[in-house]
Scaffold this motif. Sequence first.
Motif, PDB file in Angstrom:
ATOM      1  N   MET A  82       0.852  -1.197   0.000  1.00 54.14           N
ATOM      2  CA  MET A  82       0.000   0.000   0.000  1.00 54.14           C
ATOM      3  C   MET A  82       0.886   1.244   0.000  1.00 54.14           C
ATOM      4  O   MET A  82       1.804   1.350   0.819  1.00 54.14           O
ATOM      5  CB  MET A  82      -0.921  -0.011   1.232  1.00 54.14           C
ATOM      6  CG  MET A  82      -2.013   1.054   1.194  1.00 54.14           C
ATOM      7  SD  MET A  82      -3.023   1.090   2.693  1.00 54.14           S
ATOM      8  CE  MET A  82      -3.705  -0.560   2.715  1.00 54.14           C
ATOM      9  N   ASP A  96     -13.725  11.335   4.004  1.00 49.18           N
ATOM     10  CA  ASP A  96     -12.847  10.240   3.605  1.00 49.18           C
ATOM     11  C   ASP A  96     -12.150   9.620   4.808  1.00 49.18           C
ATOM     12  O   ASP A  96     -11.916  10.282   5.831  1.00 49.18           O
ATOM     13  CB  ASP A  96     -11.794  10.752   2.609  1.00 49.18           C
ATOM     14  CG  ASP A  96     -12.432  11.287   1.337  1.00 49.18           C
ATOM     15  OD1 ASP A  96     -13.532  10.812   0.995  1.00 49.18           O
ATOM     16  OD2 ASP A  96     -11.844  12.177   0.705  1.00 49.18           O
ATOM     17  N   THR A 143      -9.979   3.290   1.871  1.00 51.84           N
ATOM     18  CA  THR A 143     -11.047   2.770   1.006  1.00 51.84           C
ATOM     19  C   THR A 143     -10.560   2.753  -0.442  1.00 51.84           C
ATOM     20  O   THR A 143      -9.538   3.373  -0.778  1.00 51.84           O
ATOM     21  CB  THR A 143     -12.312   3.647   1.102  1.00 51.84           C
ATOM     22  OG1 THR A 143     -11.993   4.983   0.690  1.00 51.84           O
ATOM     23  CG2 THR A 143     -12.853   3.666   2.528  1.00 51.84           C
ATOM     24  N   GLU A 144     -11.305   2.038  -1.281  1.00 47.81           N
ATOM     25  CA  GLU A 144     -10.989   1.996  -2.706  1.00 47.81           C
ATOM     26  C   GLU A 144     -12.280   1.963  -3.505  1.00 47.81           C
ATOM     27  O   GLU A 144     -13.310   1.476  -3.025  1.00 47.81           O
ATOM     28  CB  GLU A 144     -10.106   0.791  -3.048  1.00 47.81           C
ATOM     29  CG  GLU A 144     -10.672  -0.546  -2.626  1.00 47.81           C
ATOM     30  CD  GLU A 144      -9.672  -1.672  -2.839  1.00 47.81           C
ATOM     31  OE1 GLU A 144      -8.569  -1.396  -3.340  1.00 47.81           O
ATOM     32  OE2 GLU A 144      -9.998  -2.824  -2.501  1.00 47.81           O
ATOM     33  N   ASP A 145     -12.201   2.461  -4.714  1.00 43.77           N
ATOM     34  CA  ASP A 145     -13.373   2.566  -5.586  1.00 43.77           C
ATOM     35  C   ASP A 145     -13.321   1.445  -6.614  1.00 43.77           C
ATOM     36  O   ASP A 145     -12.343   1.315  -7.349  1.00 43.77           O
ATOM     37  CB  ASP A 145     -13.376   3.928  -6.286  1.00 43.77           C
ATOM     38  CG  ASP A 145     -14.651   4.186  -7.065  1.00 43.77           C
ATOM     39  OD1 ASP A 145     -15.539   3.309  -7.039  1.00 43.77           O
ATOM     40  OD2 ASP A 145     -14.753   5.247  -7.706  1.00 43.77           O
ATOM     41  N   HIS A 146     -14.389   0.616  -6.653  1.00 43.22           N
ATOM     42  CA  HIS A 146     -14.440  -0.507  -7.585  1.00 43.22           C
ATOM     43  C   HIS A 146     -15.292  -0.218  -8.817  1.00 43.22           C
ATOM     44  O   HIS A 146     -15.551  -1.111  -9.610  1.00 43.22           O
ATOM     45  CB  HIS A 146     -14.997  -1.747  -6.878  1.00 43.22           C
ATOM     46  CG  HIS A 146     -14.067  -2.302  -5.846  1.00 43.22           C
ATOM     47  ND1 HIS A 146     -14.492  -3.135  -4.830  1.00 43.22           N
ATOM     48  CD2 HIS A 146     -12.735  -2.135  -5.653  1.00 43.22           C
ATOM     49  CE1 HIS A 146     -13.467  -3.469  -4.062  1.00 43.22           C
ATOM     50  NE2 HIS A 146     -12.400  -2.858  -4.544  1.00 43.22           N
ATOM     51  N   TYR A 172      -2.374   6.345   4.686  1.00 42.57           N
ATOM     52  CA  TYR A 172      -2.761   5.474   3.571  1.00 42.57           C
ATOM     53  C   TYR A 172      -4.267   5.591   3.334  1.00 42.57           C
ATOM     54  O   TYR A 172      -5.035   5.738   4.297  1.00 42.57           O
ATOM     55  CB  TYR A 172      -2.430   4.008   3.876  1.00 42.57           C
ATOM     56  CG  TYR A 172      -1.003   3.744   4.259  1.00 42.57           C
ATOM     57  CD1 TYR A 172      -0.053   3.424   3.300  1.00 42.57           C
ATOM     58  CD2 TYR A 172      -0.592   3.804   5.592  1.00 42.57           C
ATOM     59  CE1 TYR A 172       1.271   3.159   3.650  1.00 42.57           C
ATOM     60  CE2 TYR A 172       0.718   3.550   5.952  1.00 42.57           C
ATOM     61  CZ  TYR A 172       1.645   3.231   4.981  1.00 42.57           C
ATOM     62  OH  TYR A 172       2.950   2.978   5.329  1.00 42.57           O
ATOM     63  N   PRO A 173      -4.712   5.501   2.095  1.00 47.14           N
ATOM     64  CA  PRO A 173      -6.162   5.471   1.855  1.00 47.14           C
ATOM     65  C   PRO A 173      -6.778   4.225   2.494  1.00 47.14           C
ATOM     66  O   PRO A 173      -6.237   3.126   2.370  1.00 47.14           O
ATOM     67  CB  PRO A 173      -6.279   5.423   0.330  1.00 47.14           C
ATOM     68  CG  PRO A 173      -4.960   5.879  -0.187  1.00 47.14           C
ATOM     69  CD  PRO A 173      -3.946   5.453   0.835  1.00 47.14           C
TER      70      PRO A 173
END
Length: 340
Positions: free
Chosen positions: A1, A108, A24-27, A21-22
């Motif tokens: 990451m 976020d 979450t993630e966008d799928h 670090y982010p």
Amino acid sequence: MRSIWNGIISFGLVSIPIKMYPATEDHSVSFRQVHTKDGGRIRYRKVCELEDKQIDADEIGKAYEDADGTLIPITDEDLAHLPLPTTRALEIQAFVSAADIDPLQMGDAYYLGANGPAAAKPYALLREALKRSEKVAITKYAHRGRERLGMLRVVGDAIAMHRLLWPDEVRNPVGVAPKEKVTVREAELDLADTLMNTLGEVDLTQLHDEYQEALDALVAAKMAGATPTAEPGEAPAGAQVVDLMAALRDSVRSARAARGEEAGEAAEEGAEEAEATVHPLPARKKAAAPAKKAAATKKGTAKAGSKTGAAKTTAKKAAAKKAPAKKQATGKRAGGRTAS
């Protein structure tokens, strides 16, 4: 990451080097814009207005546009020398209950990791202190050209940070609620409670993005040269006048059917519905007593009236009998006077 920001958590006089670090993630599927005539890609190029030519990324800087359109250049060095302690640090301001944070403020999410072996001990200290206090930490930090609020909490063995909006960034909901005055009946609330209990809780890990799955299937079919055969989804019904009680009952039945509950529970539902819709009748029972009393009084009056009528009839008969006798007596007296 890959980390997106390096700095420190300032906890009093304790400094904790961290990396952000982010979390979450966008799928979602990304689409490109194309020319429908020939399928060519539509691209955006960054062009200098004065030179009318495309500019490379390393030639692009920042500027503030004044009200009259004047552009005032702002460099990274200018931002780095701002007299703010939060420029490279997360300054902990206070520790509060998580219930004090309005969910509308939450943005976020990020994970904060210890940056190097020396950061492990103070990192663990802050994590365990947050656990034991059952509170969250409110921080201020500078990120992407502005100072922000953050909330630190423990997730597993890591510290997570949620970006918070400033209170004045949350809009007032004035004018959002219905303007019409609405009265909600207790029976309707009872059925709503029944529906809520029937739907019950849910394991969020079992929920999935059905739209994303359908979109993936569509893309796969297109790539294979197939023609999609899926039927379009039902359009949402527009606003309409409904029987709210009936809609709630149907919703309860549908929810129980979806959970595979048996008819016995359906009967229980019927009992709950009946209980929710029955109105108490003590007032009507109390009203019945005066009605009986009035009936009795009326009956007594009728009896009294009949007795009075009978008495009057007897008196009339007696008067009729006396009348001839009186006439005869009068005739005798009249006859006597005539003879003399």
